[in-house]
Motif scaffolding. Sequence first.
Motif, PDB file in Angstrom:
ATOM      1  N   ASP A  76      61.370  62.272  47.636  1.00 28.75           N
ATOM      2  CA  ASP A  76      60.700  61.493  48.149  1.00 28.75           C
ATOM      3  C   ASP A  76      59.578  60.695  47.055  1.00 28.75           C
ATOM      4  OD1 ASP A  76      61.658  60.961  50.901  1.00 28.75           O
ATOM      5  OD2 ASP A  76      61.173  63.263  50.988  1.00 28.75           O
ATOM      6  N   TRP A  77      59.868  59.666  46.768  1.00 29.38           N
ATOM      7  CA  TRP A  77      58.912  59.034  45.755  1.00 29.38           C
ATOM      8  C   TRP A  77      58.251  58.019  46.100  1.00 29.38           C
ATOM      9  CZ3 TRP A  77      61.943  58.392  40.307  1.00 29.38           C
ATOM     10  CH2 TRP A  77      62.763  59.435  40.080  1.00 29.38           C
ATOM     11  N   THR A  78      56.962  58.041  45.447  1.00 28.63           N
ATOM     12  CA  THR A  78      56.005  56.669  45.763  1.00 28.63           C
ATOM     13  C   THR A  78      56.125  56.041  44.370  1.00 28.63           C
ATOM     14  OG1 THR A  78      54.829  57.814  47.523  1.00 28.63           O
ATOM     15  CG2 THR A  78      53.833  55.898  46.515  1.00 28.63           C
ATOM     16  N   VAL A  79      56.240  54.797  44.275  1.00 26.92           N
ATOM     17  CA  VAL A  79      56.330  54.285  42.857  1.00 26.92           C
ATOM     18  C   VAL A  79      55.086  53.347  43.006  1.00 26.92           C
ATOM     19  CG1 VAL A  79      57.722  52.709  41.289  1.00 26.92           C
ATOM     20  CG2 VAL A  79      58.849  54.569  42.496  1.00 26.92           C
ATOM     21  N   LEU A  80      54.193  53.381  41.788  1.00 27.35           N
ATOM     22  CA  LEU A  80      53.205  52.394  41.695  1.00 27.35           C
ATOM     23  C   LEU A  80      52.779  52.088  40.401  1.00 27.35           C
ATOM     24  CD1 LEU A  80      49.994  54.110  42.867  1.00 27.35           C
ATOM     25  CD2 LEU A  80      52.032  55.234  42.629  1.00 27.35           C
ATOM     26  N   PRO A  81      52.157  50.952  39.918  1.00 23.97           N
ATOM     27  CA  PRO A  81      51.657  50.589  38.639  1.00 23.97           C
ATOM     28  C   PRO A  81      50.320  51.056  38.648  1.00 23.97           C
ATOM     29  CG  PRO A  81      51.789  48.573  40.159  1.00 23.97           C
ATOM     30  CD  PRO A  81      52.088  49.703  40.828  1.00 23.97           C
ATOM     31  N   THR A  82      49.662  51.038  37.267  1.00 21.01           N
ATOM     32  CA  THR A  82      48.307  50.749  37.067  1.00 21.01           C
ATOM     33  C   THR A  82      48.071  49.145  36.770  1.00 21.01           C
ATOM     34  OG1 THR A  82      48.504  52.885  35.855  1.00 21.01           O
ATOM     35  CG2 THR A  82      46.519  51.372  35.441  1.00 21.01           C
ATOM     36  N   VAL A  83      47.263  48.505  37.642  1.00 22.43           N
ATOM     37  CA  VAL A  83      47.051  47.172  37.521  1.00 22.43           C
ATOM     38  C   VAL A  83      45.507  46.879  37.854  1.00 22.43           C
ATOM     39  CG1 VAL A  83      47.793  47.216  40.185  1.00 22.43           C
ATOM     40  CG2 VAL A  83      48.116  45.217  38.740  1.00 22.43           C
ATOM     41  N   THR A  84      45.411  45.825  37.281  1.00 20.99           N
ATOM     42  CA  THR A  84      43.934  45.102  37.473  1.00 20.99           C
ATOM     43  C   THR A  84      43.834  44.060  38.252  1.00 20.99           C
ATOM     44  OG1 THR A  84      43.563  45.947  35.232  1.00 20.99           O
ATOM     45  CG2 THR A  84      42.196  44.192  35.974  1.00 20.99           C
ATOM     46  N   ALA A  85      42.757  44.112  39.222  1.00 24.90           N
ATOM     47  CA  ALA A  85      42.350  43.014  39.957  1.00 24.90           C
ATOM     48  C   ALA A  85      41.080  42.454  39.545  1.00 24.90           C
ATOM     49  CB  ALA A  85      42.273  43.664  41.454  1.00 24.90           C
ATOM     50  N   GLY A  86      40.595  41.493  40.103  1.00 24.29           N
ATOM     51  CA  GLY A  86      39.298  41.104  39.941  1.00 24.29           C
ATOM     52  C   GLY A  86      39.171  39.547  39.886  1.00 24.29           C
ATOM     53  N   GLY A  87      38.035  39.162  39.694  1.00 27.25           N
ATOM     54  CA  GLY A  87      37.511  37.913  39.742  1.00 27.25           C
ATOM     55  C   GLY A  87      37.773  36.943  38.686  1.00 27.25           C
ATOM     56  N   ALA A  88      37.832  37.567  37.497  1.00 25.71           N
ATOM     57  CA  ALA A  88      38.466  37.026  36.184  1.00 25.71           C
ATOM     58  C   ALA A  88      39.415  35.998  36.349  1.00 25.71           C
ATOM     59  CB  ALA A  88      38.780  37.916  35.289  1.00 25.71           C
ATOM     60  N   GLY A  89      39.120  34.758  35.989  1.00 28.73           N
ATOM     61  CA  GLY A  89      40.299  33.775  36.237  1.00 28.73           C
ATOM     62  C   GLY A  89      40.324  33.138  37.505  1.00 28.73           C
ATOM     63  N   ALA A  90      39.330  33.558  38.466  1.00 29.04           N
ATOM     64  CA  ALA A  90      39.612  33.143  39.733  1.00 29.04           C
ATOM     65  C   ALA A  90      39.266  31.629  39.784  1.00 29.04           C
ATOM     66  CB  ALA A  90      38.424  33.702  40.643  1.00 29.04           C
ATOM     67  N   SER A  91      38.665  30.964  38.858  1.00 24.72           N
ATOM     68  CA  SER A  91      38.149  29.617  38.913  1.00 24.72           C
ATOM     69  C   SER A  91      39.488  28.829  38.495  1.00 24.72           C
ATOM     70  CB  SER A  91      37.295  29.101  37.854  1.00 24.72           C
ATOM     71  OG  SER A  91      37.662  29.638  36.493  1.00 24.72           O
ATOM     72  N   THR A  92      40.765  29.417  38.037  1.00 31.25           N
ATOM     73  CA  THR A  92      41.673  28.742  37.587  1.00 31.25           C
ATOM     74  C   THR A  92      42.869  29.230  38.540  1.00 31.25           C
ATOM     75  OG1 THR A  92      42.639  30.471  36.103  1.00 31.25           O
ATOM     76  CG2 THR A  92      41.386  28.778  35.194  1.00 31.25           C
ATOM     77  N   GLY A  93      42.556  29.739  39.796  1.00 29.87           N
ATOM     78  CA  GLY A  93      43.279  30.157  40.795  1.00 29.87           C
ATOM     79  C   GLY A  93      44.133  28.986  41.593  1.00 29.87           C
ATOM     80  N   PRO A  94      45.012  29.188  42.467  1.00 33.36           N
ATOM     81  CA  PRO A  94      45.907  28.181  42.965  1.00 33.36           C
ATOM     82  C   PRO A  94      44.773  27.055  43.667  1.00 33.36           C
ATOM     83  CG  PRO A  94      46.533  30.447  43.605  1.00 33.36           C
ATOM     84  CD  PRO A  94      45.341  30.639  42.834  1.00 33.36           C
ATOM     85  N   SER A  95      43.772  27.358  44.199  1.00 34.00           N
ATOM     86  CA  SER A  95      43.020  26.279  44.602  1.00 34.00           C
ATOM     87  C   SER A  95      42.507  25.341  43.587  1.00 34.00           C
ATOM     88  CB  SER A  95      41.636  26.865  45.504  1.00 34.00           C
ATOM     89  OG  SER A  95      40.904  27.685  44.551  1.00 34.00           O
ATOM     90  N   THR A  96      42.313  25.668  42.355  1.00 35.13           N
ATOM     91  CA  THR A  96      41.945  24.766  41.503  1.00 35.13           C
ATOM     92  C   THR A  96      42.462  24.485  40.427  1.00 35.13           C
ATOM     93  OG1 THR A  96      40.535  26.518  40.604  1.00 35.13           O
ATOM     94  CG2 THR A  96      39.350  25.116  41.969  1.00 35.13           C
ATOM     95  N   GLY A  97      43.696  24.868  40.308  1.00 31.81           N
ATOM     96  CA  GLY A  97      44.622  24.879  39.129  1.00 31.81           C
ATOM     97  C   GLY A  97      45.469  23.489  39.292  1.00 31.81           C
ATOM     98  N   PRO A  98      46.707  23.544  38.449  1.00 30.98           N
ATOM     99  CA  PRO A  98      47.481  22.312  38.391  1.00 30.98           C
ATOM    100  C   PRO A  98      47.822  21.962  39.688  1.00 30.98           C
ATOM    101  CG  PRO A  98      48.368  23.913  36.858  1.00 30.98           C
ATOM    102  CD  PRO A  98      47.201  24.780  37.563  1.00 30.98           C
ATOM    103  N   SER A  99      48.063  20.748  40.157  1.00 31.76           N
ATOM    104  CA  SER A  99      48.345  20.530  41.548  1.00 31.76           C
ATOM    105  C   SER A  99      49.709  19.962  41.335  1.00 31.76           C
ATOM    106  CB  SER A  99      47.189  19.339  41.856  1.00 31.76           C
ATOM    107  OG  SER A  99      47.380  18.310  41.139  1.00 31.76           O
ATOM    108  N   THR A 100      50.397  20.131  42.610  1.00 32.80           N
ATOM    109  CA  THR A 100      51.578  19.506  42.785  1.00 32.80           C
ATOM    110  C   THR A 100      51.494  17.932  42.528  1.00 32.80           C
ATOM    111  OG1 THR A 100      52.309  21.297  43.893  1.00 32.80           O
ATOM    112  CG2 THR A 100      53.814  19.312  44.224  1.00 32.80           C
ATOM    113  N   GLY A 101      52.093  17.057  41.828  1.00 28.64           N
ATOM    114  CA  GLY A 101      51.793  15.820  41.500  1.00 28.64           C
ATOM    115  C   GLY A 101      52.398  14.900  42.749  1.00 28.64           C
TER     116      GLY A 101
END
Lengths: 101, 343
Positions: A76-101
């Motif tokens: 029985d295995w649990t598989v997981l990555p080492t991964v980083t979260a955080g607010g860096a780049g939040a300003s370029t997130g989906p709400s403010t990034g390129p828009s569907t034209g």
Amino acid sequence: MITTSRIRFSDLSQQKRFSTDLTDELTVDHNVDQAIEHFLEQIGVPENDLPWSAYSRGVRLDKRTRLGDLPEQDADWTVLPTVTAGGAGASTGPSTGPSTG
Amino acid sequence: MHVTTDFPFELFTELSVDPELGAEAIHRESVQSDLGELVEETFVGGVLADAFPTHPGGVRVDITPVWDQEPRARALEVRITEQDGEGRSFTRRFETGRWMRRAQRKTEQLVDEGTLEEGVRTYVHLLAEGKDNPPELSLPALQAPTITEQSLDEFGVRELGDGEFCPDRPVLVNERMLEEILSHTEEAGAEETGGSTLGKMIKLDQPLPGTSTRIVTVLSASLMDARHNGTVARITFDPAALQEAAQVAQLRAKGETVLTAFHTHGWGTECGQCNQNTGCTLPSATLVSLDDYQVLECLFPSKATLMPIAGRKLGAPGTRPVLEIHAWRGGRMVSIPWRTYGD
């Protein structure tokens, strides 16, 4: 030693699950690293060049271990990555990034 | 579960600096493989909304472009219909998806390379091009979240507290856990912090008042661990610490798992008006960053995952951090309301 013949994988939250006998696409001659890759492919999760680990009974499995050398209790295995979260780049997130034209 | 589908299109995105269709694209790629997560989100959304049984024998998946100017789609509509039983169906509309996040990464890369000027506005055109022989859709196995039939009382919920429910995704947050998260957020200041969040999805006999589904998600405890490495604007989750949290969940013997991980987007320690300061450079807890999406794609890949983020929220009353809980809605994470509970 009785070795494992079937592996049951899951993600940390146990919401994504997959199990396989070691007789088909994944065999006793594959190693832990290859098994992780197989699981991710089966559940449609991108590797994203992250370092991935598999844990069994709370212990991290050595990626080079041959599946045929794992004891039966390590099925029985649990598989997981080492991964980083955080607010860096939040300003370029989906709400403010390129828009569907 | 047997899944049948028919989608006579191939999906592409074109990245352009021009909003008009047909303008020269600076990048074009096939995004057909992104459809899988839309289908998963629709299925899981249907199960959580109590619109589907958790294990239907078979389903039919219909994916329909919502045209803006053919072949440009403004959205995709995914409808999943139960093939046996009562033939119930559930539909979700997607105006965004993984293709948009990849386009944002690509834009950043083009700016870094100097191909695009910083600050230039880019547009992503989602194109559904009709094909006689479209590429086969590769859908991941559709799995319902693990849901336990139980009463809230049996789980240890003694009383409902403040807040309100999202009608089709009710979430309960343990009052003590909330206080711990807010205190850790204040203590960590501008540096981000975070930890494992234990929880459980419970199916009740009847929906709670103000909700339309019997399935409630309870976030019951958070576990901090110094091995999670937080800095300004980033936190890296340590797999060994997360795995130990899973063992703690087992020891508690309440059927919980590490359902998700909370993290903070920083909290000001100097101005004392974090929720009112429009000039503050700390990211808001309402924003889900591209890094946060990577956590959702890789660490918690289920579309039932909630992402709790604590920090500042412009306009929120009071002088303390807020906890925003985000859920998958139409290809992206959206903040949803929740209620506290006492145990």
